[in-house]
Design a protein around this motif. Structure first.
Motif, mmCIF file in Angstrom:
data_model
loop_
_atom_site.group_PDB
_atom_site.id
_atom_site.type_symbol
_atom_site.label_atom_id
_atom_site.label_comp_id
_atom_site.label_asym_id
_atom_site.label_seq_id
_atom_site.Cartn_x
_atom_site.Cartn_y
_atom_site.Cartn_z
ATOM 1 N N PRO A 1 0.799 -1.235 0.000
ATOM 2 C CA PRO A 1 0.000 0.000 0.000
ATOM 3 C C PRO A 1 0.830 1.282 0.000
ATOM 4 C CG PRO A 1 -0.123 -1.073 2.140
ATOM 5 C CD PRO A 1 0.609 -2.002 1.217
ATOM 6 N N GLU A 2 2.115 1.188 0.296
ATOM 7 C CA GLU A 2 2.970 2.377 0.313
ATOM 8 C C GLU A 2 3.451 2.785 -1.070
ATOM 9 O OE1 GLU A 2 3.575 4.322 2.964
ATOM 10 O OE2 GLU A 2 2.187 2.996 4.027
ATOM 11 N N CYS A 3 3.368 1.892 -2.046
ATOM 12 C CA CYS A 3 3.897 2.171 -3.382
ATOM 13 C C CYS A 3 2.952 3.085 -4.148
ATOM 14 C CB CYS A 3 4.116 0.874 -4.150
ATOM 15 S SG CYS A 3 4.799 1.168 -5.796
ATOM 16 N N PRO A 4 3.392 4.293 -4.506
ATOM 17 C CA PRO A 4 2.521 5.222 -5.222
ATOM 18 C C PRO A 4 2.291 4.838 -6.690
ATOM 19 C CG PRO A 4 4.693 6.169 -5.000
ATOM 20 C CD PRO A 4 4.699 4.890 -4.210
ATOM 21 N N ASN A 5 3.093 3.901 -7.202
ATOM 22 C CA ASN A 5 2.977 3.500 -8.601
ATOM 23 C C ASN A 5 2.335 2.133 -8.787
ATOM 24 O OD1 ASN A 5 4.358 5.835 -9.571
ATOM 25 N ND2 ASN A 5 6.281 4.901 -8.960
ATOM 26 N N GLN A 6 1.847 1.540 -7.721
ATOM 27 C CA GLN A 6 1.287 0.184 -7.764
ATOM 28 C C GLN A 6 2.246 -0.796 -8.436
ATOM 29 O OE1 GLN A 6 -1.419 2.347 -9.473
ATOM 30 N NE2 GLN A 6 -2.202 2.956 -7.484
ATOM 31 N N ALA A 7 3.537 -0.672 -8.094
ATOM 32 C CA ALA A 7 4.552 -1.559 -8.660
ATOM 33 C C ALA A 7 4.700 -2.845 -7.852
ATOM 34 C CB ALA A 7 5.899 -0.839 -8.718
ATOM 35 N N ILE A 8 4.144 -2.888 -6.647
ATOM 36 C CA ILE A 8 4.308 -4.046 -5.772
ATOM 37 C C ILE A 8 3.029 -4.868 -5.763
ATOM 38 C CG2 ILE A 8 4.789 -4.808 -3.410
ATOM 39 C CD1 ILE A 8 6.334 -2.174 -3.024
ATOM 40 N N CYS B 1 10.162 5.763 -6.089
ATOM 41 C CA CYS B 1 9.361 6.881 -5.567
ATOM 42 C C CYS B 1 9.820 8.243 -6.084
ATOM 43 C CB CYS B 1 9.281 6.864 -4.041
ATOM 44 S SG CYS B 1 8.311 5.473 -3.402
ATOM 45 N N VAL B 2 10.723 8.254 -7.082
ATOM 46 C CA VAL B 2 11.114 9.517 -7.714
ATOM 47 C C VAL B 2 9.850 10.169 -8.266
ATOM 48 C CG1 VAL B 2 12.348 10.536 -9.665
ATOM 49 C CG2 VAL B 2 13.471 8.822 -8.238
ATOM 50 N N GLY B 3 9.682 11.446 -7.975
ATOM 51 C CA GLY B 3 8.495 12.165 -8.397
ATOM 52 C C GLY B 3 7.432 12.226 -7.313
ATOM 53 N N HIS B 4 7.497 11.299 -6.371
ATOM 54 C CA HIS B 4 6.528 11.259 -5.281
ATOM 55 C C HIS B 4 7.166 11.618 -3.938
ATOM 56 C CE1 HIS B 4 3.226 9.414 -7.551
ATOM 57 N NE2 HIS B 4 4.128 8.623 -8.108
#
Length: 82
Positions: free
Chosen positions: A17-24, A41-44
Motif C-alpha cells: 500500500p505504500e507504493c505510489p505506482n502500484q509496482a508491488i 518513488c522519484v516524483g513522489h
C-alpha cells in the motif's frame, strides 16, 4: 535502478500500500516489484517508501534494472500521463 524484493520477505503486507505506482504485488511466494512501474518513488517522495516501511530490509536495488534518476523521472512522468 528499480528495486526488488528478496527471499527474506515475510509477506507482512506493509510495502504494497505504500507504493505510489502500484509496482508491488503479491507473487506466488513473496511480494514482487514490477520494474516497469518502479521509480524508487522519484516524483513522489525523497526516498523509496517500501524500503522505509520494510521491517526486514529485504528491498535492495535490482542490479538487473539499473536506471539513473533522470530515467526514473521520465518513467514517473509516463506513468502519471497514463
Amino acid at each position: 535502478m528499480s528495486l526488488m524484493i528478496t527471499d527474506e520477505c515475510i509477506n507482512c503486507d506493509v510495502c504494497e500500500p505504500e507504493c505510489p505506482n502500484q509496482a508491488i504485488s503479491q507473487g506466488p511466494e513473496i511480494y514482487e516489484i514490477d520494474p516497469n512501474r518502479c521509480t524508487e518513488c522519484v516524483g513522489h517522495y525523497d526516498t523509496p517508501q517500501c524500503q522505509e516501511v520494510c521491517p526486514v530490509d529485504c528491498i535492495p536495488h535490482d542490479p538487473d534494472n539499473v536506471e539513473t534518476r533522470e530515467v526514473l523521472l521520465v518513467k514517473y512522468e509516463k506513468l502519471q500521463a497514463a
